[in-house]
Design a protein around this motif. Sequence first.
Motif, PDB file in Angstrom:
ATOM      1  N   PHE A  52       0.848  -1.196   0.000  1.00 54.46           N
ATOM      2  CA  PHE A  52       0.000   0.000   0.000  1.00 54.46           C
ATOM      3  C   PHE A  52       0.886   1.250   0.000  1.00 54.46           C
ATOM      4  O   PHE A  52       0.997   1.940   1.014  1.00 54.46           O
ATOM      5  CB  PHE A  52      -0.920   0.007   1.221  1.00 54.46           C
ATOM      6  CG  PHE A  52      -1.833  -1.190   1.319  1.00 54.46           C
ATOM      7  CD1 PHE A  52      -3.055  -1.190   0.660  1.00 54.46           C
ATOM      8  CD2 PHE A  52      -1.470  -2.296   2.062  1.00 54.46           C
ATOM      9  CE1 PHE A  52      -3.908  -2.278   0.756  1.00 54.46           C
ATOM     10  CE2 PHE A  52      -2.310  -3.397   2.151  1.00 54.46           C
ATOM     11  CZ  PHE A  52      -3.536  -3.391   1.492  1.00 54.46           C
ATOM     12  N   ASP A 105       0.547   4.139  -1.448  1.00 54.32           N
ATOM     13  CA  ASP A 105      -0.111   5.444  -1.518  1.00 54.32           C
ATOM     14  C   ASP A 105      -0.787   5.774  -0.183  1.00 54.32           C
ATOM     15  O   ASP A 105      -0.731   5.000   0.778  1.00 54.32           O
ATOM     16  CB  ASP A 105      -1.155   5.450  -2.638  1.00 54.32           C
ATOM     17  CG  ASP A 105      -2.269   4.460  -2.352  1.00 54.32           C
ATOM     18  OD1 ASP A 105      -3.370   4.892  -1.962  1.00 54.32           O
ATOM     19  OD2 ASP A 105      -2.039   3.230  -2.492  1.00 54.32           O
ATOM     20  N   SER A 113      -5.853   2.826   1.786  1.00 53.96           N
ATOM     21  CA  SER A 113      -4.475   2.469   2.177  1.00 53.96           C
ATOM     22  C   SER A 113      -4.133   3.028   3.551  1.00 53.96           C
ATOM     23  O   SER A 113      -3.509   2.348   4.379  1.00 53.96           O
ATOM     24  CB  SER A 113      -3.481   2.984   1.142  1.00 53.96           C
ATOM     25  OG  SER A 113      -3.652   2.346  -0.102  1.00 53.96           O
ATOM     26  N   LYS A 117      -3.045   1.035   7.140  1.00 51.13           N
ATOM     27  CA  LYS A 117      -1.826   1.378   7.867  1.00 51.13           C
ATOM     28  C   LYS A 117      -2.128   1.818   9.293  1.00 51.13           C
ATOM     29  O   LYS A 117      -1.437   1.417  10.238  1.00 51.13           O
ATOM     30  CB  LYS A 117      -1.065   2.478   7.117  1.00 51.13           C
ATOM     31  CG  LYS A 117      -0.533   2.042   5.756  1.00 51.13           C
ATOM     32  CD  LYS A 117       0.013   3.231   4.986  1.00 51.13           C
ATOM     33  CE  LYS A 117       0.486   2.828   3.607  1.00 51.13           C
ATOM     34  NZ  LYS A 117       0.929   3.969   2.787  1.00 51.13           N
TER      35      LYS A 117
END
Length: 228
Positions: free
Chosen positions: A36, A38, A43, A47
């Motif tokens: 991921f 970006d 995304s 995170k």
Amino acid sequence: MVQVLKEQVESAVKLYESVEDFQNIDKALKKIRNTFPDFSLQSSLVKVAVVNSLYNTNIFRTLDVAKHISEVVASDGINLEPDFVDKLSLIVLKSNGDDGKSKHYISFTSIFAHNFLSEKFPIYNSFVTKMVAYHLHEEAKKYGSYADFYHDFYMLLHSLDFKTTVSDMHKYLWISGEYRKFCGLKPWENPSQEINPDLKRIFLKKDDSTKNLLDDTVKDLYGPLFRE
């Protein structure tokens, strides 16, 4: 100033590398960064959720945090300066009736930035900040912003008479700080069991190799003090 010795950093790194769970976490975060790359909402949400879960950073509004990070990056782009981490860390909650309530998630955002923006960003937590202040100022100091902490971290890093990375410096400050708190050593005044459970298992080991590594992480506390 209480100097950091090369043996202290090297010993902390060896202790860190002896914990399999730490290695698995590092590998998982690298895989997520690559999968991921970006900072779209989706995304960013992945995170945020992973960092929050693995590091127990007490983020209860993960979607709000992910939206904030995604919106800031979309609006301003990525700025690899400490002020940008402070901007990412100031979250205005927008869900569950919390409209307008702000939170300052410095520790979480520093972990996020270190893993997904640049490893130049040191991780901010209570052990690391206390150890930075101990080495630089020999007294307690409260850091009101990430930028303030970042400045002192790099001042300490640049004071070394050997080369090391931000990540390895963090490992020393964190592990030595946890061990000092466990034993009640400077800059802590009393021993405490409230430390990372994986590190606690290491601290309780009786073998000579582990004991020698732990002794080396607190090398400034015995024998002649190494000061500038």
